[in-house]
Scaffold this motif. Structure first.
Motif, PDB file in Angstrom:
ATOM      1  N   GLY A 289       9.634 -24.845 -53.331  1.00 26.27           N
ATOM      2  CA  GLY A 289       9.329 -23.484 -53.721  1.00 26.27           C
ATOM      3  C   GLY A 289       9.794 -22.516 -52.655  1.00 26.27           C
ATOM      4  N   ASP A 290       8.937 -21.555 -52.358  1.00 25.42           N
ATOM      5  CA  ASP A 290       9.253 -20.556 -51.331  1.00 25.42           C
ATOM      6  C   ASP A 290       8.495 -20.790 -50.035  1.00 25.42           C
ATOM      7  N   CYS A 291       8.078 -22.036 -49.788  1.00 25.61           N
ATOM      8  CA  CYS A 291       7.355 -22.325 -48.544  1.00 25.61           C
ATOM      9  C   CYS A 291       8.200 -21.993 -47.317  1.00 25.61           C
ATOM     10  N   ASN A 292       9.522 -22.199 -47.424  1.00 26.70           N
ATOM     11  CA  ASN A 292      10.375 -21.917 -46.258  1.00 26.70           C
ATOM     12  C   ASN A 292      10.603 -20.434 -46.041  1.00 26.70           C
ATOM     13  N   LYS A 293      10.108 -19.589 -46.945  1.00 28.81           N
ATOM     14  CA  LYS A 293      10.141 -18.146 -46.704  1.00 28.81           C
ATOM     15  C   LYS A 293       8.934 -17.699 -45.890  1.00 28.81           C
ATOM     16  N   VAL A 294       7.958 -18.596 -45.791  1.00 32.17           N
ATOM     17  CA  VAL A 294       6.754 -18.320 -45.002  1.00 32.17           C
ATOM     18  C   VAL A 294       6.808 -19.068 -43.673  1.00 32.17           C
ATOM     19  N   VAL A 295       7.207 -20.323 -43.736  1.00 29.75           N
ATOM     20  CA  VAL A 295       7.207 -21.182 -42.548  1.00 29.75           C
ATOM     21  C   VAL A 295       8.628 -21.384 -42.048  1.00 29.75           C
ATOM     22  N   GLU A 296       8.846 -21.016 -40.803  1.00 30.32           N
ATOM     23  CA  GLU A 296      10.094 -21.353 -40.122  1.00 30.32           C
ATOM     24  C   GLU A 296       9.848 -22.621 -39.317  1.00 30.32           C
ATOM     25  N   ASP A 297      10.576 -23.676 -39.636  1.00 35.32           N
ATOM     26  CA  ASP A 297      10.322 -24.988 -39.047  1.00 35.32           C
ATOM     27  C   ASP A 297      10.337 -24.942 -37.527  1.00 35.32           C
ATOM     28  N   ASN A 298       9.297 -25.541 -36.924  1.00 37.97           N
ATOM     29  CA  ASN A 298       9.126 -25.616 -35.467  1.00 37.97           C
ATOM     30  C   ASN A 298       8.840 -24.271 -34.804  1.00 37.97           C
ATOM     31  N   PHE A 299       8.620 -23.228 -35.607  1.00 39.63           N
ATOM     32  CA  PHE A 299       8.225 -21.935 -35.039  1.00 39.63           C
ATOM     33  C   PHE A 299       6.865 -21.504 -35.584  1.00 39.63           C
ATOM     34  N   SER A 300       6.722 -21.491 -36.901  1.00 39.94           N
ATOM     35  CA  SER A 300       5.444 -21.103 -37.505  1.00 39.94           C
ATOM     36  C   SER A 300       4.845 -22.245 -38.328  1.00 39.94           C
ATOM     37  N   GLY A 301       5.306 -23.459 -38.072  1.00 44.30           N
ATOM     38  CA  GLY A 301       4.795 -24.626 -38.771  1.00 44.30           C
ATOM     39  C   GLY A 301       5.843 -25.709 -38.847  1.00 44.30           C
ATOM     40  N   LEU A 302       5.515 -26.786 -39.546  1.00 42.40           N
ATOM     41  CA  LEU A 302       6.450 -27.896 -39.714  1.00 42.40           C
ATOM     42  C   LEU A 302       6.717 -28.112 -41.203  1.00 42.40           C
ATOM     43  N   LEU A 303       7.997 -28.144 -41.570  1.00 42.70           N
ATOM     44  CA  LEU A 303       8.422 -28.396 -42.941  1.00 42.70           C
ATOM     45  C   LEU A 303       8.897 -29.836 -43.069  1.00 42.70           C
ATOM     46  N   VAL A 304       8.507 -30.497 -44.157  1.00 41.08           N
ATOM     47  CA  VAL A 304       8.924 -31.878 -44.386  1.00 41.08           C
ATOM     48  C   VAL A 304       9.382 -32.017 -45.834  1.00 41.08           C
ATOM     49  N   PRO A 305      10.215 -33.013 -46.128  1.00 35.74           N
ATOM     50  CA  PRO A 305      10.628 -33.247 -47.517  1.00 35.74           C
ATOM     51  C   PRO A 305       9.429 -33.673 -48.369  1.00 35.74           C
ATOM     52  N   SER A 306       9.471 -33.361 -49.653  1.00 35.13           N
ATOM     53  CA  SER A 306       8.406 -33.789 -50.548  1.00 35.13           C
ATOM     54  C   SER A 306       8.527 -35.278 -50.854  1.00 35.13           C
TER      55      SER A 306
END
Length: 360
Positions: A289-306
């Motif tokens: 979705g648009d989670c990467n518009k809120v979270v910048e990986d390693n700056f404001s959180g951690l993003l991982v593949p579903s």
């Protein structure tokens, strides 16, 4: 300007919380702000501000003439300018607008399965869309879908937002140890993929045995929730994973937890993620979705593949091992939420669109 938010229930879901947030945020910006729930009430009713006018229709089915006429009379009596219909409530809004020709209809698309939007049933929605004055979408994928599939082209992306004045006291009896709580704020639905989360959490329990997982969200008592509970038992996590159902003190629960997780395989723009940021939680979320518009990986959180529990467990472990960096990410996320996803930053976009609609 008189605007009514229309929603099917007031259970603690994302669309429902947004309807309440909008009614509250508009209450001191327009002449009168209203909220109407059609089928069921719920926990979120107690979050409505006193100056929001409220109506409960007790609608019994798709075709319910009694509730229709009650709604029609209310719209007429209160001289409602705009019905802002959330999710599936658009049908009632459109039918009433055919008899109240001065009343405009705005549709708000909160479709949670945006990763699979091509399979979405659309015939009734397409027919009703002829009568929309505008539609909002909670992420860019849904906005693109609306422009391609609906019979009107006045479409815009509108981010979800949180009410930053929320200060509920903790009423829920939280289990676990202070400083060792992981929270997942998500109703028990397949797209939220608690199975993925449980498999990931199981992988970290040997290295971090004091950590516990706390799941907050409505249980629909269906096959999916049964599978979730059976997995907890088979993994022997009954003393480490806790389910609380829907809670009215969400902000207080988040403040008492230490890491926020979303393991979904489909999302729009999850309101839970914004609430994590408001609570300054370090987060681990799937990159959908648009989670990467809120979270910048390693700056404001951690993003991982579903649907990859190994990646999810590694990211959670990273936050646990590097607490200082995790806290910094939580603070960074809070700044993003305050600047871009608070009600003050979004409500002006809504008001601007309302005014444009009423001039035509």
């Amino acid at each position: 300007m008189r605007v009514l938010q229309l929603i099917d229930t007031l259970d603690a879901g994302g669309a429902e919380r947004m309807a309440v947030n909008m009614a509250n945020a508009l209450s001191d910006k327009i002449e009168v702000s209203y909220l109407c729930t059609t089928r069921f009430e719920g926990l979120l009713k107690e979050d409505l501000y006193n100056n929001v006018k409220y109506l409960f229709l007790q609608k019994k089915g798709t075709i319910d003439f009694k509730s229709f006429f009650r709604f029609y009379k209310y719209i007429t009596k209160e001289k409602i300018d705009i019905i802002h219909a959330h999710s599936s409530s658009f049908f009632l809004a459109v039918v009433v607008s055919l008899f109240c020709r001065k009343t405009k209809v705005v549709w708000h698309d909160h479709y949670g399965n945006s990763e699979y939007v091509s399979k979405r049933p659309k015939l009734v929605l397409q027919l009703c869309s002829y009568f929309f004055s505008h539609s909002f979408a909670v992420n860019s994928a849904l906005a693109s879908w609306a422009k391609e599939n609906l019979n009107h082209k006045s479409v815009s992306y509108l981010p979800n937002f949180v009410n930053l004045s929320n200060s509920a006291k903790l009423k829920t009896d939280l289990k676990g140890i202070n400083g060792r709580r992981i929270v997942c704020l998500a109703n028990l639905r397949p797209q939220k993929d608690h199975i993925n989360l449980l498999e990931a959490f199981n992988k970290i329990t040997s290295d971090f045995p004091e950590f516990t997982l706390h799941c907050v969200g409505q249980d629909f008592d269906d096959a999916y929730s049964k599978n979730v509970y059976e997995l907890v038992t088979s993994l022997k996590l009954n003393l480490k994973v806790f389910f609380y159902g829907s809670c009215s003190d969400v902000s207080a629960i988040l403040s008492a937890c230490d890491i926020g997780v979303l393991s979904s395989k489909s999302e729009g723009l999850p309101l839970a993620l914004l609430e994590y940021g408001y609570a300054k939680l370090p987060v681990v979320v799937t990159n959908i979705g648009d989670c990467n518009k809120v979270v910048e990986d390693n700056f404001s959180g951690l993003l991982v593949p579903s649907e990859q529990p190994n990646a999810l467990s590694n990211a959670i472990s990273e936050h646990i091992r590097n607490k200082k960096a995790a806290i910094e990410m939580g603070l960074n996320l809070n700044k993003v939420i305050t600047n871009k996803f608070s009600h003050s930053s979004v409500i002006n976009l809504i008001l601007e669109r309302y005014r444009t609609i009423l001039t035509f």
